[in-house]
Design a protein around this motif. Structure first.
Motif, short mmCIF file in Angstrom:
data_model
loop_
_atom_site.label_atom_id
_atom_site.label_comp_id
_atom_site.label_asym_id
_atom_site.label_seq_id
_atom_site.Cartn_x
_atom_site.Cartn_y
_atom_site.Cartn_z
N CYS A 49 0.84 -1.21 0.00
CA CYS A 49 0.00 0.00 0.00
C CYS A 49 0.87 1.25 0.00
N LEU A 79 -3.45 1.24 -2.81
CA LEU A 79 -4.35 0.11 -2.57
C LEU A 79 -4.74 -0.60 -3.86
N VAL A 87 -2.82 -3.72 -4.53
CA VAL A 87 -2.85 -4.82 -3.56
C VAL A 87 -3.75 -5.93 -4.11
N LEU A 101 -7.50 -6.18 3.22
CA LEU A 101 -7.44 -4.73 3.44
C LEU A 101 -7.98 -4.35 4.81
N ALA A 105 1.03 4.47 3.95
CA ALA A 105 -0.09 3.53 3.91
C ALA A 105 -1.38 4.22 4.33
N ALA A 122 -2.68 6.04 1.45
CA ALA A 122 -3.29 5.13 0.48
C ALA A 122 -4.72 4.79 0.88
#
Length: 196
Positions: free
Chosen positions: A22, A27, A30, A57, A106, A109
């Motif tokens: 991330c 994202l 991912v 997630l 992160a 994100a």
């Protein structure tokens, strides 16, 4: 004798790999396969713990919140009184840009995804709302005449912005700390008195 597997640790290891992905790529990049590659394990093993990307997630968002909370609590552990705890908590937010850039990236994100994804938005807001409540309580204790909720929003906005500036090298931690302290001095300034 069969090897004992720490399932909680394995789940956290996979979620941590997702957070790294991330932070680096956002994202959208991912996936079960990409996270397996990042963690150095098989795709099947990731699927054993997380049936779908949404589950992964969700676990990553919870891990992110826990790690940020640990960072903030560790920073304010030895602070003196409400004003000192408030300063150390906000400074820890600023210092994310230098000390824990992965957490900050992160978080960005998840923030970017939150605008379009109600589930991610809920996860993101849960952590943000909790931090706001804690900062508002510290403001109320440190400066009883202040509008604690409004000041908490202002101070967190300043701290987050300074953290971003530290992250990209626009400000050093020392310069950002000076700006944060300037903002904090407003709390105890009598109404109508101009500051520095």
């Amino acid at each position: 004798m069969p090897k004992q597997v720490d399932h909680a640790a394995r789940r956290a290891e996979i979620a941590q790999a997702a957070l790294r992905l991330c932070a680096r790529e956002g994202l959208a990049e991912v996936s079960i396969g990409r996270v397996a590659q990042e963690a150095g394990i098989s795709k099947g093993l990731v699927q054993h713990y997380f049936a779908a990307k949404a589950d992964l997630l969700r676990a990553s968002a919870h891990l992110l919140r826990q790690e940020i909370e640990q960072h903030l609590r560790a920073a304010s552990r030895e602070a003196d009184g409400p004003a000192g705890t408030l300063r150390r908590t906000l400074l820890a937010v600023v210092e994310l840009g230098a000390q824990a850039p992965l957490l900050l990236l992160a978080g960005h994100a998840f923030f970017a995804r939150a605008a379009a994804d109600p589930e991610v938005r809920g996860l993101y807001r849960t952590g943000g709302d909790m931090l706001h409540r804690e900062v508002a309580q510290l403001v109320a204790a440190a400066a009883p005449d202040a509008d604690a909720s409004a000041e908490a929003h202002v101070l967190l906005g300043v701290a987050r912005g300074l953290g971003d500036s530290v992250l990209v090298g626009e400000l050093s931690v020392a310069e950002a700390t000076t700006i944060l302290d300037h903002q904090l001095r407003r709390l105890n300034r009598p109404a109508g008195v101009s500051g520095d």
